[in-house]
Design a protein around this motif. Structure first.
Motif, PDB file in Angstrom:
ATOM      1  N   ARG A   9      60.222  36.475 -10.894  1.00  0.00           N
ATOM      2  CA  ARG A   9      60.302  37.675 -10.062  1.00  0.00           C
ATOM      3  C   ARG A   9      59.264  37.597  -8.941  1.00  0.00           C
ATOM      4  O   ARG A   9      58.063  37.496  -9.202  1.00  0.00           O
ATOM      5  CB  ARG A   9      60.092  38.934 -10.903  1.00  0.00           C
ATOM      6  CG  ARG A   9      61.199  39.172 -11.927  1.00  0.00           C
ATOM      7  CD  ARG A   9      60.915  40.420 -12.759  1.00  0.00           C
ATOM      8  NE  ARG A   9      60.886  41.611 -11.926  1.00  0.00           N
ATOM      9  CZ  ARG A   9      61.960  42.326 -11.599  1.00  0.00           C
ATOM     10  NH1 ARG A   9      63.152  41.952 -12.031  1.00  0.00           N
ATOM     11  NH2 ARG A   9      61.852  43.397 -10.841  1.00  0.00           N
ATOM     12  N   SER A  11      57.263  39.217  -5.826  1.00  0.00           N
ATOM     13  CA  SER A  11      56.801  40.523  -5.352  1.00  0.00           C
ATOM     14  C   SER A  11      55.999  40.336  -4.075  1.00  0.00           C
ATOM     15  O   SER A  11      54.948  39.698  -4.085  1.00  0.00           O
ATOM     16  CB  SER A  11      55.933  41.215  -6.410  1.00  0.00           C
ATOM     17  OG  SER A  11      55.389  42.423  -5.886  1.00  0.00           O
ATOM     18  N   ASN A  12      56.517  40.895  -2.967  1.00  0.00           N
ATOM     19  CA  ASN A  12      55.798  40.802  -1.698  1.00  0.00           C
ATOM     20  C   ASN A  12      55.039  42.086  -1.384  1.00  0.00           C
ATOM     21  O   ASN A  12      54.587  42.279  -0.247  1.00  0.00           O
ATOM     22  CB  ASN A  12      56.746  40.449  -0.550  1.00  0.00           C
ATOM     23  CG  ASN A  12      57.835  41.488  -0.349  1.00  0.00           C
ATOM     24  OD1 ASN A  12      57.872  42.498  -1.037  1.00  0.00           O
ATOM     25  ND2 ASN A  12      58.728  41.230   0.589  1.00  0.00           N
ATOM     26  N   ALA A  13      54.887  42.971  -2.385  1.00  0.00           N
ATOM     27  CA  ALA A  13      54.072  44.174  -2.179  1.00  0.00           C
ATOM     28  C   ALA A  13      52.651  43.743  -1.829  1.00  0.00           C
ATOM     29  O   ALA A  13      52.082  42.836  -2.450  1.00  0.00           O
ATOM     30  CB  ALA A  13      54.076  45.027  -3.441  1.00  0.00           C
ATOM     31  N   PHE A  66      51.307  37.047  -1.862  1.00  0.00           N
ATOM     32  CA  PHE A  66      52.335  37.655  -2.715  1.00  0.00           C
ATOM     33  C   PHE A  66      52.095  37.179  -4.140  1.00  0.00           C
ATOM     34  O   PHE A  66      51.150  36.404  -4.402  1.00  0.00           O
ATOM     35  CB  PHE A  66      53.743  37.262  -2.245  1.00  0.00           C
ATOM     36  CG  PHE A  66      53.896  35.790  -1.934  1.00  0.00           C
ATOM     37  CD1 PHE A  66      54.004  34.844  -2.948  1.00  0.00           C
ATOM     38  CD2 PHE A  66      53.911  35.342  -0.624  1.00  0.00           C
ATOM     39  CE1 PHE A  66      54.133  33.495  -2.668  1.00  0.00           C
ATOM     40  CE2 PHE A  66      54.034  33.987  -0.329  1.00  0.00           C
ATOM     41  CZ  PHE A  66      54.149  33.065  -1.355  1.00  0.00           C
ATOM     42  N   SER A  67      52.961  37.614  -5.054  1.00  0.00           N
ATOM     43  CA  SER A  67      52.868  37.139  -6.434  1.00  0.00           C
ATOM     44  C   SER A  67      54.249  36.772  -6.953  1.00  0.00           C
ATOM     45  O   SER A  67      55.265  37.279  -6.464  1.00  0.00           O
ATOM     46  CB  SER A  67      52.229  38.195  -7.339  1.00  0.00           C
ATOM     47  OG  SER A  67      53.106  39.302  -7.518  1.00  0.00           O
ATOM     48  N   ARG A  72      49.203  35.195  -8.646  1.00  0.00           N
ATOM     49  CA  ARG A  72      48.895  35.540  -7.262  1.00  0.00           C
ATOM     50  C   ARG A  72      48.723  34.299  -6.392  1.00  0.00           C
ATOM     51  O   ARG A  72      48.150  33.294  -6.815  1.00  0.00           O
ATOM     52  CB  ARG A  72      47.643  36.419  -7.200  1.00  0.00           C
ATOM     53  CG  ARG A  72      47.810  37.740  -7.939  1.00  0.00           C
ATOM     54  CD  ARG A  72      46.707  38.726  -7.607  1.00  0.00           C
ATOM     55  NE  ARG A  72      45.390  38.254  -7.986  1.00  0.00           N
ATOM     56  CZ  ARG A  72      44.862  38.381  -9.198  1.00  0.00           C
ATOM     57  NH1 ARG A  72      45.568  38.951 -10.169  1.00  0.00           N
ATOM     58  NH2 ARG A  72      43.642  37.954  -9.461  1.00  0.00           N
TER      59      ARG A  72
END
Length: 279
Positions: A9, A11-13, A66-67, A72
């Motif tokens: 998954r 995640s670009n938060a 991102f992660s 990370r």
């Protein structure tokens, strides 16, 4: 496609928390990236713990990217490049075939962010040094307040059909020499559908009808968000080639299409979908 990394998954938060020793460093220099190669296609990235002996203040001056599955990734800005042991500098084209797929996607996505960060160190309005924002991925000028966000360029991929035939092309004056579909960037002031019509007319002199959206793909090799469309030929199919853009363009019967599945790009998926009679 390259972004399809399930069950991992992405995640670009924007959560710019401090790295730990196990965090990955994505270190770039132009078109080169620092990787550890494992066999023919396997890759890995150095960690902060590995690079700590070579760089002072590594944990204090960082750029969060991102992660993936909670792991990370950070940009290795200002870090010396040490081709020692099993770490080597490779062209970012390696990410077209590298495994595991989630690290290939991380590597090319990081390259897009590297180009943006390195190209916006100074304000384009007043020339002052920009600073990272603490809440969102943005570079702000402390002098004039100018704000810069990552560059994403929309472009279309066009599967132009005529009954049982698909129009395919090859680019002129590019490293990529395989068959592709017609494509082009959206211009200011036009809709994406108008981009489809304009690009087809400009590149091969043909009109289209029944434009149908298929799907999209982030394509960090060129800082692009690709939007895939199928369209039908409207009228005569005689090609007038733009030789500045294309080396050739020709119609192929479905069963004669000389392309095999790669699982990498939207272009390839669209070609294979037509070839296999799925549309």
């Amino acid at each position: 496609m390259i972004q399809d990394i399930e069950p991992c998954r992405f995640s670009n938060a924007y959560k710019p928390e401090a790295p730990d020793g196990a965090s990955f460093l994505l270190c770039y220099s132009g078109r080169k990236v620092l990787v550890r190669k494992d066999g023919q296609d396997g890759i890995a990235f150095p960690t902060f713990q590995e690079m700590e002996p070579y760089t002072e203040g590594l944990y204090e001056d960082y750029t969060y990217l991102f992660s993936i599955d909670g792991q990370r990734f950070y940009l290795g800005e200002g870090i010396g490049f040490y081709e020692s042991g099993d770490l080597t500098l490779e062209d970012t084209e390696i990410f077209r075939t590298a495994m595991p797929r989630h690290l290939a996607f991380a590597g090319i996505t990081g390259a897009q962010l590297y180009r943006w960060y390195s190209g916006h160190r100074f304000c384009g309005r007043c020339g002052s040094r920009t600073e990272q924002d603490g809440k969102e991925r943005m570079l702000k000028c402390p002098s004039c307040g100018n704000m810069e966000y990552p560059k994403i360029m929309p472009a279309v991929i066009i599967g132009l059909t005529h009954g049982n035939r698909l129009l395919m092309s090859k680019y002129a004056n590019r490293e990529f020499k395989k068959y592709a579909l017609l494509a082009g960037f959206a211009e200011i002031g036009e809709t994406i559908e108008e981009t489809v019509r304009r690009e087809v007319m400009e590149e091969v002199g043909l009109k289209v009808k029944n434009i149908t959206y298929y799907k999209s793909q982030p394509w960090s090799f060129s800082d692009t968000l690709l939007l895939g469309f199928y369209a039908e030929l409207d009228g005569d199919g005689a090609i007038t080639l733009d030789e500045d853009e294309l080396a050739l363009a020709e119609w192929f019967e479905r069963e004669d299409i000389p392309v095999t599945a790669t699982g990498l790009s939207l272009t390839n998926e669209m070609i294979m979908r037509f070839k296999n009679g799925e549309m």
